[in-house]
Design an enzyme around this catalytic site. Sequence first.
Site, PDB file in Angstrom:
ATOM      1  CG  HIS A  83       6.151  25.003   2.714  1.00 43.36           C
ATOM      2  ND1 HIS A  83       6.307  26.340   2.989  1.00 43.36           N
ATOM      3  CD2 HIS A  83       7.281  24.626   2.067  1.00 43.36           C
ATOM      4  CE1 HIS A  83       7.473  26.761   2.503  1.00 43.36           C
ATOM      5  NE2 HIS A  83       8.079  25.733   1.936  1.00 43.36           N
ATOM      6  CD  GLU A 100       1.089  -5.252  -0.378  1.00 50.52           C
ATOM      7  OE1 GLU A 100       1.871  -5.868  -1.126  1.00 50.52           O
ATOM      8  OE2 GLU A 100      -0.089  -4.995  -0.684  1.00 50.52           O
ATOM      9  CE  LYS A 124      -6.629  -8.871  -2.685  1.00 47.51           C
ATOM     10  NZ  LYS A 124      -5.433  -9.532  -3.169  1.00 47.51           N
TER      11      LYS A 124
HETATM   12  O1  PA5 Z   1       2.480  -6.845  -3.776  1.00 49.88           O
HETATM   13  C1  PA5 Z   1       1.490  -7.439  -4.173  1.00 49.88           C
HETATM   14  O2  PA5 Z   1       1.490  -8.668  -4.299  1.00 49.88           O
HETATM   15  C2  PA5 Z   1       0.232  -6.701  -4.567  1.00 49.88           C
HETATM   16  O3  PA5 Z   1       0.288  -5.341  -4.342  1.00 49.88           O
HETATM   17  C3  PA5 Z   1      -0.056  -6.923  -6.029  1.00 49.88           C
HETATM   18  O4  PA5 Z   1       1.016  -6.406  -6.779  1.00 49.88           O
HETATM   19  C4  PA5 Z   1      -1.350  -6.268  -6.460  1.00 49.88           C
HETATM   20  O5  PA5 Z   1      -2.405  -6.729  -5.666  1.00 49.88           O
HETATM   21  C5  PA5 Z   1      -1.653  -6.589  -7.913  1.00 49.88           C
HETATM   22  O6  PA5 Z   1      -1.688  -7.962  -8.105  1.00 49.88           O
HETATM   23  P1  PA5 Z   1      -1.637  -8.587  -9.556  1.00 49.88           P
HETATM   24  O7  PA5 Z   1      -0.307  -8.278 -10.135  1.00 49.88           O
HETATM   25  O8  PA5 Z   1      -1.876 -10.043  -9.380  1.00 49.88           O
HETATM   26  O9  PA5 Z   1      -2.739  -7.930 -10.335  1.00 49.88           O
END
Ligand code: PA5
Length: 482
Positions: A359, A330, A473
């Site tokens: 393995h 990310e 999304k």
């Molecule tokens: O890194 C990020 O922003 C995402 O992976 C969020 O942690 C994930 O989508 C969960 O979001 P939230 O904490 O708003 O539920």
Amino acid sequence: MAIQNMIQLSDGFVFDYSTMLGDGRLSVEDINGLKCATNKAAEAIDVIRATGHAKNHLSKDGEPEPVFFMRLPYVKQDFPNNPRSMQKLHALAEHVREEVDAVIFLGIGGSYLGNKVLFDIFCGETWNCLSNEERKKRPYIFFAGNNLDPMQSLNLRSLIRNIGKTGEKKGDKFKVMIVPISKSGTTLETLTAFSYYYDKCISSDYIETEVAVVTGLDEATDSPLFRLAKEHGWRYFDVKDGIGGRFSVLHDVGLVTAAAIGLDIEAILDGAKAMDMACRSHDVWENPALLNATLKFLAADKCNCDIEVLMGYGMCLKSVSEWYVQLLAESLGKRYDRNGNTVFYGRTPIPAVGTTDMHAQTQQHQDGRRNKVVQFLYVESFSKDIVLGNPFPHIPEFSKYYGLSMQKALKAAMNANREALDGDKRFSAMYSLPLLDEFHVGQLLYFLMLSVAYEGELANVDAYDQPGVEAYKRIMKRELGR
Ligand code: PA5
């Protein structure tokens, strides 16, 4: 093996990058040739440390958003971790120790992966099968809400029901604390899991239910979890502005798990602080996170290494790799740089665990395309070891292992894997921790977060946003019609 090149910190953390250098790989000149860029990256990180301002970083709503994860090692008034937040975490720890039989953490992505790291390292996968005594009276721990899989929810519910009916209780009823963790308070997986488990728990006649929420408390977030917490008088913990999911393990998001399983929270933050202090130099050779970032950046740029395998030796390190997948993917997987140029930057992270994946994956690492850095993670001394006996003395294949320490065998396996890759001039590096205690775990997690932040600067990409996840999304919203 190549000549030993490593940075060793006084507390025992080692970053050994010998096998990133040499013929067919990188040279000292390559790294020194990037001096101007490494200096600039160090300056940019200093600015983020001092002001919370990361160049051109905007929230997903297009608003300027601070970046505060570099403040997490420090407990200070007006910092995300502050005396009041620590006090609340300690109160939670005490309450769970005294009153709670089981905790169900609900969350996904950054609101789950770091918590699982802490659980796996300090509790281990058989935790819920241990007796109260073996768990030192700490609660059963469950994680859910990290998928939309109905079977997972049904199976876990059965497991909780069985443990609730047969396991040891602190009072008349089995006391379950449900902890939904969501910065936004609106994540589909987390909210559906919360509805499901809350519903099942409160309608059970042998469970006593309580809830503690971890969410954004500010007005702008307007988290439904916070609204519910106020309505019901539940405990709540704050996910502060400027702490993104993948950088939140050292904030309330991860520290609630640390509190529930009785960890030394201050020691975790001290480890992070020690690493932060060790990564202040602008000289790349003196700053382990900057050097780590530079080596990976150069391996990608000069030698097309667009895959990074994080291979921890020991099952309990598997979830560190899974947490790192999100951090790397990310943060650095970006279509555009900060000037709007299309760059398609980033490396594909591959989680691996030694010796299991020797393995399975090692064939590809050793003989497949030359596009990988294998990043080893090793613990010098686990708290316990096994020395083998020999129930079959008449069988030579067993006799030769008599007296073997499994810890020693694990080390031999990792060294063998490194040497074999090195023999074919393949890229690898090693992080090693002397112990798997709170201090060194905090140090490691912070080191990885800071390395990614430095690499974002070197590549000139925004390491703190994730615009690419909005596309699916939107489609999913349409599919669900809500
Ligand atoms: O890194 C990020 O922003 C995402 O992976 C969020 O942690 C994930 O989508 C969960 O979001 P939230 O904490 O708003 O539920």
